[in-house]
Write a protein that holds these residues in place. Structure first.
Motif, PDB file in Angstrom:
ATOM      1  N   TYR A  36       2.334  10.558  -8.713  1.00 58.45           N
ATOM      2  CA  TYR A  36       1.989   9.243  -8.184  1.00 58.45           C
ATOM      3  C   TYR A  36       3.256   8.498  -7.784  1.00 58.45           C
ATOM      4  O   TYR A  36       4.228   8.472  -8.543  1.00 58.45           O
ATOM      5  N   THR A  78      -0.969  13.011  -5.743  1.00 58.07           N
ATOM      6  CA  THR A  78      -0.929  14.237  -4.969  1.00 58.07           C
ATOM      7  C   THR A  78      -0.653  15.373  -5.951  1.00 58.07           C
ATOM      8  O   THR A  78       0.281  15.294  -6.755  1.00 58.07           O
ATOM      9  N   GLY A 112       0.009   4.443  -5.652  1.00 59.31           N
ATOM     10  CA  GLY A 112      -0.668   5.248  -4.654  1.00 59.31           C
ATOM     11  C   GLY A 112      -1.645   6.199  -5.321  1.00 59.31           C
ATOM     12  O   GLY A 112      -1.696   6.306  -6.545  1.00 59.31           O
ATOM     13  N   GLN A 113      -2.389   6.902  -4.508  1.00 60.80           N
ATOM     14  CA  GLN A 113      -3.263   7.936  -5.059  1.00 60.80           C
ATOM     15  C   GLN A 113      -2.384   9.125  -5.432  1.00 60.80           C
ATOM     16  O   GLN A 113      -1.284   9.269  -4.939  1.00 60.80           O
ATOM     17  N   GLN A 165       0.842   5.580   0.092  1.00 59.59           N
ATOM     18  CA  GLN A 165       0.078   6.775   0.442  1.00 59.59           C
ATOM     19  C   GLN A 165       0.943   8.004   0.192  1.00 59.59           C
ATOM     20  O   GLN A 165       1.877   8.269   0.945  1.00 59.59           O
ATOM     21  N   GLN A 207       0.846  -1.192   0.000  1.00 63.38           N
ATOM     22  CA  GLN A 207       0.000   0.000   0.000  1.00 63.38           C
ATOM     23  C   GLN A 207       0.877   1.235   0.000  1.00 63.38           C
ATOM     24  O   GLN A 207       1.903   1.268   0.699  1.00 63.38           O
ATOM     25  N   CYS A 254       5.878   9.406   0.287  1.00 57.24           N
ATOM     26  CA  CYS A 254       5.037   8.247  -0.024  1.00 57.24           C
ATOM     27  C   CYS A 254       5.270   7.215   1.071  1.00 57.24           C
ATOM     28  O   CYS A 254       6.354   6.624   1.153  1.00 57.24           O
ATOM     29  N   THR A 279       9.510   5.081   3.907  1.00 57.31           N
ATOM     30  CA  THR A 279       8.986   6.230   3.190  1.00 57.31           C
ATOM     31  C   THR A 279       9.861   6.557   1.989  1.00 57.31           C
ATOM     32  O   THR A 279      11.091   6.551   2.083  1.00 57.31           O
ATOM     33  N   SER A 292       1.762  12.090  -0.288  1.00 57.31           N
ATOM     34  CA  SER A 292       1.381  13.363   0.303  1.00 57.31           C
ATOM     35  C   SER A 292       2.434  14.408  -0.020  1.00 57.31           C
ATOM     36  O   SER A 292       3.508  14.079  -0.529  1.00 57.31           O
TER      37      SER A 292
END
Length: 122
Positions: free
Chosen positions: A94, A116, A113-114, A4, A2, A21, A77, A6
């Motif tokens: 991404y 940003t 990831g989604q 994420q 996963q 991420c 990260t 930002s």
């Protein structure tokens, strides 16, 4: 795995941003991470990639010398430090992970990831 992402935002040309991420569930076989971006009406394009285990990196010519990809193993990260930003860097960014051991600039990554959003004003 996963991911994420930002850290996006609005910045003036010449400014800097650092994208992060957060990575969870990664195993040793998922050793390649990357950043891609997609502007409205354009295809997703490669930005930078890193081999997590030994920090081998590669960059798109358009960002070489301005962007730096890195990772913090202890924090799980991935980062993208972006300096000297230009309006043409405006896009959704991404992070992605690939089940492979050699870096690649192809978008054939397995996990995404989604996005940003990064917007650079002139």
């Amino acid at each position: 795995v996963q991911l994420q992402a930002s850290g996006g935002g609005l910045v003036q040309a010449g400014g800097s941003l650092r994208l992060s991420c957060a990575v969870s569930g990664r195993t040793f076989s998922t050793d390649v991470m990357g950043w891609f971006r997609q502007a409205p009406g354009k295809e997703r394009e490669f930005v930078a990639t890193i081999k997590w285990s030994v920090s081998i990196t590669r960059y798109a010519d358009s960002v070489k010398g301005r962007f730096t990809i890195s990772r913090d193993n202890a924090k799980n990260t991935l980062y993208l430090q972006m300096n000297s930003l230009k309006p043409e860097d405006t896009a959704a960014y991404y992070c992605a992970a690939a089940r492979r051991l050699t870096i690649t600039t192809s978008p054939d990554y397995d996990y995404w990831g989604q996005g940003t959003q990064v917007t650079v004003s002139s």
